[in-house]
Design an enzyme around this catalytic site. Structure first.
Site, PDB file in Angstrom:
ATOM      1  N   HIS A  47      20.050 -10.694 -10.188  1.00 40.88           N
ATOM      2  CA  HIS A  47      20.632 -11.956 -10.988  1.00 40.88           C
ATOM      3  C   HIS A  47      21.543 -11.309 -12.466  1.00 40.88           C
ATOM      4  O   HIS A  47      21.043 -10.589 -12.862  1.00 40.88           O
ATOM      5  CB  HIS A  47      19.482 -12.636 -11.231  1.00 40.88           C
ATOM      6  CG  HIS A  47      19.244 -13.685 -10.243  1.00 40.88           C
ATOM      7  ND1 HIS A  47      19.862 -14.519  -9.441  1.00 40.88           N
ATOM      8  CD2 HIS A  47      17.777 -13.638  -9.749  1.00 40.88           C
ATOM      9  CE1 HIS A  47      19.272 -14.924  -8.822  1.00 40.88           C
ATOM     10  NE2 HIS A  47      17.926 -14.652  -8.342  1.00 40.88           N
ATOM     11  N   ARG A 107      26.180 -11.910  -7.318  1.00 47.20           N
ATOM     12  CA  ARG A 107      25.084 -11.014  -7.730  1.00 47.20           C
ATOM     13  C   ARG A 107      25.631  -9.954  -8.225  1.00 47.20           C
ATOM     14  O   ARG A 107      26.479  -9.334  -7.831  1.00 47.20           O
ATOM     15  CB  ARG A 107      24.131 -10.759  -6.562  1.00 47.20           C
ATOM     16  CG  ARG A 107      23.570 -12.169  -5.897  1.00 47.20           C
ATOM     17  CD  ARG A 107      22.189 -11.856  -5.463  1.00 47.20           C
ATOM     18  NE  ARG A 107      21.727 -13.063  -4.585  1.00 47.20           N
ATOM     19  CZ  ARG A 107      20.485 -13.504  -4.989  1.00 47.20           C
ATOM     20  NH1 ARG A 107      19.789 -12.978  -5.981  1.00 47.20           N
ATOM     21  NH2 ARG A 107      19.955 -14.508  -4.352  1.00 47.20           N
ATOM     22  N   HIS A 154      13.982 -17.370  -7.875  1.00 50.47           N
ATOM     23  CA  HIS A 154      12.461 -16.846  -8.238  1.00 50.47           C
ATOM     24  C   HIS A 154      12.302 -17.747  -9.655  1.00 50.47           C
ATOM     25  O   HIS A 154      11.181 -18.154  -9.766  1.00 50.47           O
ATOM     26  CB  HIS A 154      12.734 -15.529  -8.672  1.00 50.47           C
ATOM     27  CG  HIS A 154      12.293 -14.547  -7.190  1.00 50.47           C
ATOM     28  ND1 HIS A 154      13.376 -14.801  -6.124  1.00 50.47           N
ATOM     29  CD2 HIS A 154      11.489 -13.918  -6.838  1.00 50.47           C
ATOM     30  CE1 HIS A 154      12.882 -13.984  -5.338  1.00 50.47           C
ATOM     31  NE2 HIS A 154      12.023 -13.251  -5.786  1.00 50.47           N
ATOM     32  N   ARG A 179      14.056  -9.813 -12.620  1.00 48.57           N
ATOM     33  CA  ARG A 179      15.148 -10.116 -11.874  1.00 48.57           C
ATOM     34  C   ARG A 179      16.487  -9.415 -12.301  1.00 48.57           C
ATOM     35  O   ARG A 179      17.264  -9.163 -11.510  1.00 48.57           O
ATOM     36  CB  ARG A 179      15.345 -11.608 -11.548  1.00 48.57           C
ATOM     37  CG  ARG A 179      14.352 -12.347 -11.136  1.00 48.57           C
ATOM     38  CD  ARG A 179      14.081 -11.755  -9.728  1.00 48.57           C
ATOM     39  NE  ARG A 179      14.804 -12.256  -8.499  1.00 48.57           N
ATOM     40  CZ  ARG A 179      14.562 -11.920  -7.353  1.00 48.57           C
ATOM     41  NH1 ARG A 179      13.950 -11.029  -7.058  1.00 48.57           N
ATOM     42  NH2 ARG A 179      15.365 -12.723  -6.459  1.00 48.57           N
TER      43      ARG A 179
HETATM   44  O1  LIG Z   1      17.649 -16.836  -6.170  1.00 50.19           O
HETATM   45  P1  LIG Z   1      16.753 -15.827  -5.857  1.00 50.19           P
HETATM   46  O2  LIG Z   1      15.836 -15.554  -7.034  1.00 50.19           O
HETATM   47  O3  LIG Z   1      17.301 -14.515  -5.491  1.00 50.19           O
HETATM   48  O4  LIG Z   1      15.581 -16.227  -4.884  1.00 50.19           O
HETATM   49  C1  LIG Z   1      16.243 -16.246  -3.270  1.00 50.19           C
HETATM   50  C2  LIG Z   1      15.205 -16.150  -2.208  1.00 50.19           C
HETATM   51  O5  LIG Z   1      14.811 -14.863  -2.377  1.00 50.19           O
HETATM   52  C3  LIG Z   1      13.812 -14.281  -1.440  1.00 50.19           C
HETATM   53  O6  LIG Z   1      13.255 -13.121  -1.821  1.00 50.19           O
HETATM   54  C4  LIG Z   1      12.748 -15.453  -1.208  1.00 50.19           C
HETATM   55  O7  LIG Z   1      12.124 -15.168  -0.279  1.00 50.19           O
HETATM   56  C5  LIG Z   1      13.148 -16.750  -1.115  1.00 50.19           C
HETATM   57  O8  LIG Z   1      12.106 -17.879  -0.806  1.00 50.19           O
HETATM   58  C6  LIG Z   1      14.338 -17.096  -2.164  1.00 50.19           C
HETATM   59  O9  LIG Z   1      15.001 -18.502  -1.764  1.00 50.19           O
END
Ligand SMILES: O=P(O)(O)OC[C@H]1O[C@@H](O)[C@H](O)[C@@H](O)[C@@H]1O
Length: 270
Positions: A175, A86, A123, A169
């Protein structure tokens, strides 16, 4: 992890960080909007809001939304358990371990510190899968004679919401760009596969068997990671290490927490 990455990934990450920095600068006066958009795409709301709403309007669409939300988040979790940096921790790790000094700094916000691995974006994947499914359903059952205009409006709205969630994001530095692109494409492909309305004819037995299959998949992945001598919670450690504020680290954002919620919703639906 960082030290083992091939050069190409480091290049992709560096270019990604530059894009994120640019987005953070462009939308610096719209932090609340960005945080709101990231909430709109949170997979938990697919279970808490989108599924029940769709179910009230059209039973079979609601049931399909639940299945697609569940399958897409499960697939996302299994795909991402092993890898995926990340940006908010990567910029710090790469400075610390690889002594790369010219990495831009990134801002963090209260929703930045996701604790699971980053690739692909959950997401983006759940949003694209769920909205694509609602969109195709609306075109099929929504209005009596869906014309070109209605279809265009549906797909323009779908594209705008998906891009907005993806930008949010990136803005919160949780991300890299390639992760949201991968998530969006995989979500659409999955929704295409589950497009047919098989979910309406499923019995209690199907729900139980599918839930057991999903739990077994997670169990095997988790055990496999441990047998390989790796730490399944490596990303949680990095989140705790580099999150700007400890109160922003929420354990309910781990893939394992999401699995429990998804499978229980599936069984509870029947
Ligand atoms: O890969 P991302 O977009 O960061 O999402 C990961 C997780 O993010 C969390 O905030 C959600 O509650 C989860 O359901 C989800 O799996």
């Amino acid at each position: 992890m960082i030290g083992e990455e091939p050069g190409i990934m480091e290049y992709v990450h560096l270019r990604g960080v530059e894009i994120i920095q640019q987005i953070q600068h462009t939308f610096r006066h719209h932090v609340d909007l960005m945080q709101f958009l990231t909430r709109v795409g949170d997979p938990r709301y697919a279970f808490l809001i989108y599924f029940p709403l769709a179910y009230c309007f059209h039973r079979s669409t609601g049931t399909r939304v639940l299945w697609i939300a569940c399958l897409s988040e499960w697939l996302n979790g299994v795909l991402k358990i092993l890898h995926g940096e990340r940006p908010y921790w990567w910029v710090n790790e790469v400075r610390l371990h690889d002594h790369v000094v010219n990495v831009p700094s990134l801002e963090q916000y209260s929703l930045t510190c996701e604790t699971g691995p980053g690739s692909p974006s959950g997401h983006a994947m759940v949003t694209s899968a769920v909205l694509y499914s609602i969109g195709t359903s609306f075109i099929k059952h929504g209005v009596k004679h869906t014309g070109k205009l209605e279809r265009s409006l549906v797909w323009i709205s779908f594209t705008i919401v998906l891009i907005a969630v993806n930008i949010s994001r990136l803005f919160i530095a949780t991300h890299f760009p390639h992760q949201v692109v991968a998530g969006s494409i995989t979500g659409i492909l999955l929704a295409e596969v589950v497009k047919h309305e098989h979910t309406n004819h499923l019995t209690f037995c199907h729900y139980i068997v599918w839930s057991l299959l999903l739990v077994s998949g997670v169990f095997l992945t988790y055990t496999g990671i441990i047998l390989l001598g790796l730490n399944p919670l490596w990303s949680l450690d990095l989140a705790k290490k580099w999150c700007a504020r400890s109160e922003w680290v929420h354990p309910d954002t781990t893939p394992f927490f999401a699995f429990v919620r998804d499978v229980s919703s599936l069984i509870g639906k029947y």
